[in-house]
Design a protein around this motif. Structure first.
Motif: not given
Length: 889
Positions: A230-246, A873-879
């Motif tokens: 059930p871990i999901g979202l109606p829409f999502a945004f995954f940033p992809l970058t080779q440089t540091r981003t805010s 990239i997905l480090k915020d997915i955690k418990y």
């Protein structure tokens, strides 16, 4: 095995393309394009693909020829059919067109329609090989098959696999719109390295991909082992970058008995520029407590780099109105900067700052400070130095220092310390050649040191009151010395030193007869005093060599002794002393008490008593030459048996009693290939004690005792050992260790490790730490162990006691390629109890990691569990779940 290919001189239409080409299609278009079944379509039947929406581009194709040069090749089969305007390439086929490269088992070029078909080879057993590889610019796609329009740059791609900045996208069907946009249907987004069966993925039902920038998707949810969650979202945004981003830093959450529910280490990261960044983090507790962290890293290549960190916590315990209610604010400031040595060799600036509340590491509830709460010292230094390349060379430096005892909360500051010096001058040295003799070796030097020293407490830090008792002064020093050889084998040196002390703090003492007390009045103003002394020393080096023969295991032992005798004279400077009269309460008797107004000056006071002393010292080291175990070695190996064994004492020629000072013994050695370090020391007093345990002017041997009386002794040992896997490095995480060092902690993890599992900086696995599973893993289990032993003995007043006795240890072991455990603890052998203990467990779950840290006892008893995705990239997915220390009554 691939099927036989007909002779290349046959017309292409006679070649069943299905024998070696697999091209998948999909029913997503409304055109007449049916799926290819059983690979039975011959080459000439591929014409219906012209009805595909990619082939029939909205732009009118007025020209039926290519806009660039097409280069192609194949290993086994190349054929051109002018009638159908198609080129067939078979086995290790390759085509190059502008910035596009396609490699595949089979490639068909339809230059009449500007299409390129690429597919896999299928052998007689139905096994596919030579998957297409599509490269355009920096983008790489590895599909099962592909149809590409080289004019519009559009393409349809089936079962593609591509990597985007650490994330992998596995798509059933991909439509390439242009060089920078892809549309995918039912794609898997994962960071797993297992493309065939990823342990987890996000199912992107419909998504848009901009390579190197972002992935935007509609409804998506996580699958673990192909099981939907059930871990999901109606829409999502995954940033992809080779440089540091805010971006947002997702917090950890949990519950604490004293402060309620909390969010910890959450905030926002600002990628301001290539030269510096900024992270603002915070903690919040439902009882009103909160914390703030500001961290920044900065660097200018070939010039300098550094980091700045400020941490503040407002802590509330219990509830207002309860007897255990308390409120406190604590803070900590850290700043580190280092300069590239090549940026300016004559000028250097450096900083190492660690200051704050004395109770910060003891009271802080942030897991980052776990390994530092036992620290009892905070220290800082900020310095700037400049060298003037002249003759003689001039050096100046300006330094601010800070030293803080977290137990007594006493803070010592120097704001600032100025030092200047002129290099040695040899006035009688020859213009050419080396210096010889006492006259030519005469040299002098000048140095000056100025300080503004402040001693304050934690409660007055950064307040105006801290400057009230500041002491300032300057000390000028001019040493003159020379050295020469005496009787070939002896080295003699002599020196005289002149010092002039300037001070701005003096005192005046008087006696108050009414209160029967001494009144000390501080005085402000310039004052000075001058001192000088003389010294000379004579030393030599004696070598003792014992040869046992080159056929022996121990071939030789060499003993090096360096005895020396020194003589020092310190005149009495009683002209700087005055006296005040102390009258008894009845007014009958009185006596004069001498003092100097420089007693509380910055650089001490002039000596009142004439001193003439002889110093004796003997330094030893013993080394052996042993036969190397390596039979190919041509020379014997040198091994230190004793790195040092030193004895020293002094005899005061001008003294009336207790002329001999205690004999000080110190030594150290390295054992087991330098893995064990042993250091020891002792103090031997030649004088006896009376019945009141007071030292008397009688030798101990004459009082019925031994030649010397052991008054104190100490020994420390440290031992580091590991399996062959960790000969060059252990399992310590460098970032975790640096976090402890920056806060004044230990580098050996004996006080535990910094614990913030969600912080990628502390837990990111290095590339060289990858472990390959093996059937023989039980025979090569990696492990490491660090031990520290210390014992101190006191007997200055016949107490004959062990004042402290402890053993500390820290270790890590990998039970399997993906299971590791560790522990840090110690045992107080005097008080019979364990010291601060931390147990650590870690499980490598490939794309995930799981950590468990447990402090089983003490006032900080707690545990911390974490499971999360390893990739940044997905480090915020955690418990994360924590149990904070129990409430103390």
């Amino acid at each position: 095995m691939a099927q036989d290919i007909p002779n290349s001189n046959l017309p292409p239409k006679e070649v069943p393309i299905s024998n070696f080409l697999e091209i998948k299609t999909d029913s997503i278009t409304t055109q007449k394009l049916n799926p290819i079944e059983n690979d039975s379509i011959p080459a000439q039947e591929l014409n219906p693909i012209e009805l595909d929406s990619i082939a029939n581009d909205s732009l009118a194709n007025s020209k039926k020829f290519l806009e660039g040069i097409v280069t192609y090749k194949a290993k086994d089969y190349t054929s051109i059919n002018q009638k159908t305007q198609q080129i067939y390439l078979y086995n290790e086929a390759e085509i190059l067109y502008k910035d596009m490269v396609i490699n595949a088992g089979v490639i068909i070029i339809d230059y009449g329609k500007d299409l390129v078909f690429a597919g896999r080879l299928k052998d007689s057993l139905g096994t596919y090989s030579q998957h297409p590889v599509f490269k355009q610019g920096k983008d790489v796609v590895e599909p099962d098959s592909i149809v590409f329009n080289i004019k519009t740059k559009k393409a349809l791609i089936w079962n593609s696999k591509t990597e985007q900045q650490g994330g992998r996208i596995i798509s059933d069907l991909t439509k390439k719109e242009n060089d920078s946009v892809y549309f995918v249907k039912r794609a898997k987004f994962t960071t797993s390295e297992n493309d065939e069966n990823p342990e987890y993925y996000f199912l992107l039902r419909k998504a848009k991909i901009v390579p190197g920038k972002k992935v935007v998707t509609g409804l998506t949810n996580m699958f673990i082992a192909n099981v939907p969650t059930p871990i999901g979202l109606p829409f999502a945004f995954f940033p992809l970058t080779q440089t540091r981003t805010s971006g947002v830093i997702f917090p950890s959450f949990g519950e604490e008995s004293n402060r309620g529910y909390f969010l910890q280490n959450g905030g926002y990261y600002f990628a301001i520029s290539d030269y510096f960044d900024l992270a603002t983090l915070g903690d919040y507790y439902t009882n009103g407590s909160y914390g703030l962290r500001i961290e920044s890293n900065y660097a200018v290549r070939y010039k300098f780099r550094g980091s700045l960190s400020f941490r503040y916590e407002n802590l509330i315990n219990s509830e207002r109105g309860f007897p255990d209610y308390s409120k406190s604010t604590i803070y900590n400031l850290r700043w580190n900067q280092s300069q590239d040595s090549k940026s300016n060799p004559n000028s250097r600036f450096s900083a190492s700052v660690n200051l704050g509340s004395s109770t910060y590491f003891q009271e802080s509830v942030n897991q980052l400070n776990t390994s530092n709460f036992l620290n009892n010292t905070l220290s800082s230094s900020v310095s700037y130095s400049k060298t003037f390349q002249s003759e003689p060379q001039v050096n100046v430096s300006l330094t601010a220092t800070h030293s803080q005892n977290t137990n007594t909360q006493v803070i010592n500051l120097t704001l600032p310390t100025f030092q200047g010096s002129i290099d040695r001058i040899y006035p009688f040295a020859p213009k050419t050649g080396s210096n010889k003799g006492a006259l030519q070796n005469i040299n002098l030097q000048y140095s000056v040191r100025g300080e503004n020293r402040i001693q304050t407490t934690d409660s007055l830090f950064f307040k105006a009151e801290m400057f009230e008792d500041a002491k300032a002064g300057f000390q000028h020093s001019i040493p003159i010395s020379t050295n020469f050889k005496l009787f070939k084998h002896f080295s003699m040196s002599t020196s005289a030193n002149y010092r002039e002390n300037w001070t701005f703090n003096t005192i005046n003492k008087s006696y108050d007869a009414e209160s029967q007390s001494v009144v000390t009045t501080p005085l402000k103003g310039f004052d000075s005093f001058r001192t000088y002394n003389f010294s000379t020393s004579l030393g030599t080096t004696v070598y003792g060599l014992f040869n046992f023969g080159e056929d022996k295991k121990i071939q030789a032992i060499r003993h090096v002794m360096r005895p020396s005798v020194s003589y020092n004279i310190n005149p009495a400077f009683d002209q700087y002393y005055e006296s005040y009269e102390v009258v008894s309460a009845d007014g009958v008797t009185s006596n004069e008490v001498e003092y100097t107004r420089f007693e509380q000056s910055l650089f001490g006071s002039p000596g009142k008593v004439y001193s003439s002393s002889v110093g004796l010292s003997l330094n030893n080291n013993i080394e052996a030459k042993v036969r190397d175990k390596d039979s190919t070695a041509t020379e014997a190996k040198k091994v230190f048996l004793l790195n040092s064994l030193n004895f020293s004492t002094n005899y005061n020629v001008a003294g009336d009693s207790l002329n001999w000072s205690p004999v000080r013994v110190s030594g150290g050695t390295q054992l087991f290939d330098n893995k064990m370090s042993v250091n020891f020391g002792a103090t031997l007093d030649p004088y006896a004690l009376d019945n009141n345990h007071t030292k008397i002017n009688t030798f101990n041997i004459k009082n019925g005792g031994s030649l010397f009386r052991l008054t104190s002794a100490n020994m420390t040992m440290s031992y580091s050992l590991s399996s062959d896997t960790f000969k060059d490095n252990d399992t310590n995480n460098d970032a975790s260790r640096n976090e402890s060092i920056k806060s004044g902690g230990r580098a050996d993890d004996l006080f535990g490790k910094a614990q913030d599992f969600a912080d990628q900086q502390l837990n990111t696995k290095r590339d060289d730490e990858e472990v390959t599973a093996t059937e023989l893993y039980n025979y090569t289990i990696p492990w490491s162990l660090r031990l520290a032993y210390a014992v101190n003995y006191s007997n200055s007043r016949r107490q004959s006691e062990i004042s402290s006795h402890s053993l500390m240890f820290s270790g890590d072991i990998e039970l399997s390629p993906r299971w590791s455990v560790g522990a840090s603890s110690g045992y107080d052998l005097k008080n019979k109890g364990f010291t601060y203990t931390q147990l650590r467990f870690e499980r490598d779950l490939e794309s995930w990691r799981m950590n468990f840290s447990w402090i089983p006892f003490s006032t900080r008893s707690s545990w911390n569990f974490f499971i999360g995705i390893r990739s940044s990239i997905l480090k915020d997915i955690k418990y994360e779940k924590r149990k904070q220390p129990d409430k103390q009554l």
